[in-house]
Design a protein around this motif. Sequence first.
Motif, PDB file in Angstrom:
ATOM      1  N   VAL A  21       0.850  -1.188   0.000  1.00  0.00           N
ATOM      2  CA  VAL A  21       0.000   0.000   0.000  1.00  0.00           C
ATOM      3  C   VAL A  21       0.882   1.233   0.000  1.00  0.00           C
ATOM      4  CG1 VAL A  21      -1.763   1.298   1.243  1.00  0.00           C
ATOM      5  CG2 VAL A  21      -1.843  -1.190   1.229  1.00  0.00           C
ATOM      6  N   ALA A  22       0.526   2.200  -0.838  1.00  0.00           N
ATOM      7  CA  ALA A  22       1.219   3.491  -0.888  1.00  0.00           C
ATOM      8  C   ALA A  22       0.221   4.589  -0.551  1.00  0.00           C
ATOM      9  CB  ALA A  22       1.800   3.727  -2.279  1.00  0.00           C
ATOM     10  N   ASP A  23       0.705   5.606   0.150  1.00  0.00           N
ATOM     11  CA  ASP A  23      -0.114   6.783   0.427  1.00  0.00           C
ATOM     12  C   ASP A  23       0.296   7.835  -0.597  1.00  0.00           C
ATOM     13  OD1 ASP A  23      -0.903   9.380   1.353  1.00  0.00           O
ATOM     14  OD2 ASP A  23      -1.288   8.485   3.311  1.00  0.00           O
ATOM     15  N   ILE A  24      -0.627   8.194  -1.475  1.00  0.00           N
ATOM     16  CA  ILE A  24      -0.356   9.180  -2.513  1.00  0.00           C
ATOM     17  C   ILE A  24      -1.289  10.350  -2.273  1.00  0.00           C
ATOM     18  CG2 ILE A  24      -0.252   9.658  -4.977  1.00  0.00           C
ATOM     19  CD1 ILE A  24       0.143   6.648  -5.434  1.00  0.00           C
ATOM     20  N   PHE A  42      -4.538   0.393  -7.810  1.00  0.00           N
ATOM     21  CA  PHE A  42      -5.962   0.675  -7.637  1.00  0.00           C
ATOM     22  C   PHE A  42      -6.202   1.114  -6.200  1.00  0.00           C
ATOM     23  CE2 PHE A  42      -4.974  -3.801  -7.421  1.00  0.00           C
ATOM     24  CZ  PHE A  42      -5.448  -4.178  -6.176  1.00  0.00           C
ATOM     25  N   ASP A  43      -7.353   1.753  -5.971  1.00  0.00           N
ATOM     26  CA  ASP A  43      -7.684   2.184  -4.611  1.00  0.00           C
ATOM     27  C   ASP A  43      -7.662   0.990  -3.668  1.00  0.00           C
ATOM     28  OD1 ASP A  43      -7.917   4.833  -5.302  1.00  0.00           O
ATOM     29  OD2 ASP A  43     -10.099   4.924  -5.106  1.00  0.00           O
ATOM     30  N   ASP A  44      -7.133   1.215  -2.467  1.00  0.00           N
ATOM     31  CA  ASP A  44      -6.925   0.137  -1.509  1.00  0.00           C
ATOM     32  C   ASP A  44      -8.199  -0.267  -0.775  1.00  0.00           C
ATOM     33  OD1 ASP A  44      -5.278  -1.653   0.126  1.00  0.00           O
ATOM     34  OD2 ASP A  44      -5.714  -0.235   1.742  1.00  0.00           O
ATOM     35  N   THR A  45      -9.230   0.542  -0.797  1.00  0.00           N
ATOM     36  CA  THR A  45     -10.397   0.297   0.046  1.00  0.00           C
ATOM     37  C   THR A  45     -11.513  -0.416  -0.705  1.00  0.00           C
ATOM     38  OG1 THR A  45      -9.848   2.305   1.264  1.00  0.00           O
ATOM     39  CG2 THR A  45     -12.038   1.398   1.611  1.00  0.00           C
ATOM     40  N   CYS A  46     -11.968  -1.537  -0.153  1.00  0.00           N
ATOM     41  CA  CYS A  46     -13.101  -2.277  -0.714  1.00  0.00           C
ATOM     42  C   CYS A  46     -14.319  -1.359  -0.722  1.00  0.00           C
ATOM     43  CB  CYS A  46     -13.385  -3.518   0.121  1.00  0.00           C
ATOM     44  SG  CYS A  46     -14.826  -4.455  -0.432  1.00  0.00           S
ATOM     45  N   ALA A  49     -17.057  -2.666   2.177  1.00  0.00           N
ATOM     46  CA  ALA A  49     -16.951  -2.650   3.633  1.00  0.00           C
ATOM     47  C   ALA A  49     -15.793  -1.823   4.187  1.00  0.00           C
ATOM     48  CB  ALA A  49     -16.855  -4.075   4.160  1.00  0.00           C
ATOM     49  N   ASN A  50     -15.190  -0.939   3.384  1.00  0.00           N
ATOM     50  CA  ASN A  50     -14.149  -0.049   3.888  1.00  0.00           C
ATOM     51  C   ASN A  50     -12.998  -0.819   4.526  1.00  0.00           C
ATOM     52  OD1 ASN A  50     -13.104   2.535   4.155  1.00  0.00           O
ATOM     53  ND2 ASN A  50     -13.943   2.802   6.205  1.00  0.00           N
ATOM     54  N   VAL A  51     -12.514  -1.853   3.837  1.00  0.00           N
ATOM     55  CA  VAL A  51     -11.448  -2.726   4.308  1.00  0.00           C
ATOM     56  C   VAL A  51     -10.304  -2.676   3.297  1.00  0.00           C
ATOM     57  CG1 VAL A  51     -10.880  -5.153   4.758  1.00  0.00           C
ATOM     58  CG2 VAL A  51     -13.069  -4.233   5.490  1.00  0.00           C
ATOM     59  N   SER A  52      -9.063  -2.801   3.785  1.00  0.00           N
ATOM     60  CA  SER A  52      -7.896  -2.787   2.906  1.00  0.00           C
ATOM     61  C   SER A  52      -7.876  -4.001   1.989  1.00  0.00           C
ATOM     62  CB  SER A  52      -6.605  -2.767   3.735  1.00  0.00           C
ATOM     63  OG  SER A  52      -5.480  -2.901   2.883  1.00  0.00           O
ATOM     64  N   LEU A  53      -7.802  -3.748   0.691  1.00  0.00           N
ATOM     65  CA  LEU A  53      -7.727  -4.840  -0.276  1.00  0.00           C
ATOM     66  C   LEU A  53      -6.338  -5.467  -0.324  1.00  0.00           C
ATOM     67  CD1 LEU A  53      -9.822  -3.357  -3.212  1.00  0.00           C
ATOM     68  CD2 LEU A  53     -10.468  -5.211  -1.655  1.00  0.00           C
TER      69      LEU A  53
END
Length: 107
Positions: A21-24, A42-46, A49-53
């Motif tokens: 995961v990168a914070d951009i 791609f965006d990390d959040t499902c 359910a707002n969970v890290s993919l």
Amino acid sequence: MSEPVRVCAESELPTGAGAVVADIGGRRVTIARDSSGQLHAFDDTCTHANVSLAEGEIEGDRIECWLHGSQFDMTTGEPKQLPATQPVAVHTLEVDEDGSVYVTLAD
């Protein structure tokens, strides 16, 4: 689209299927290698359910959310397995000749 941002060296990414995961600019983006070795961003959040993919399992070109089993196509961002019905944003990823990985965020 925004400007490309260096997120890591390709050598820092897991071999085989795996993700980081990168914070951009305050946006969490997953950099993942699919089962064939192709890189995706791609965006990390499902979207369900707002969970890290990034913590999910990768099979082929899909990543699975570990909480409820939603699957997303890492190339298009489209959900391929319920309960998610909304896609995740997919970003442009490039690797330069020095092996640096750059991501350009989608709008």
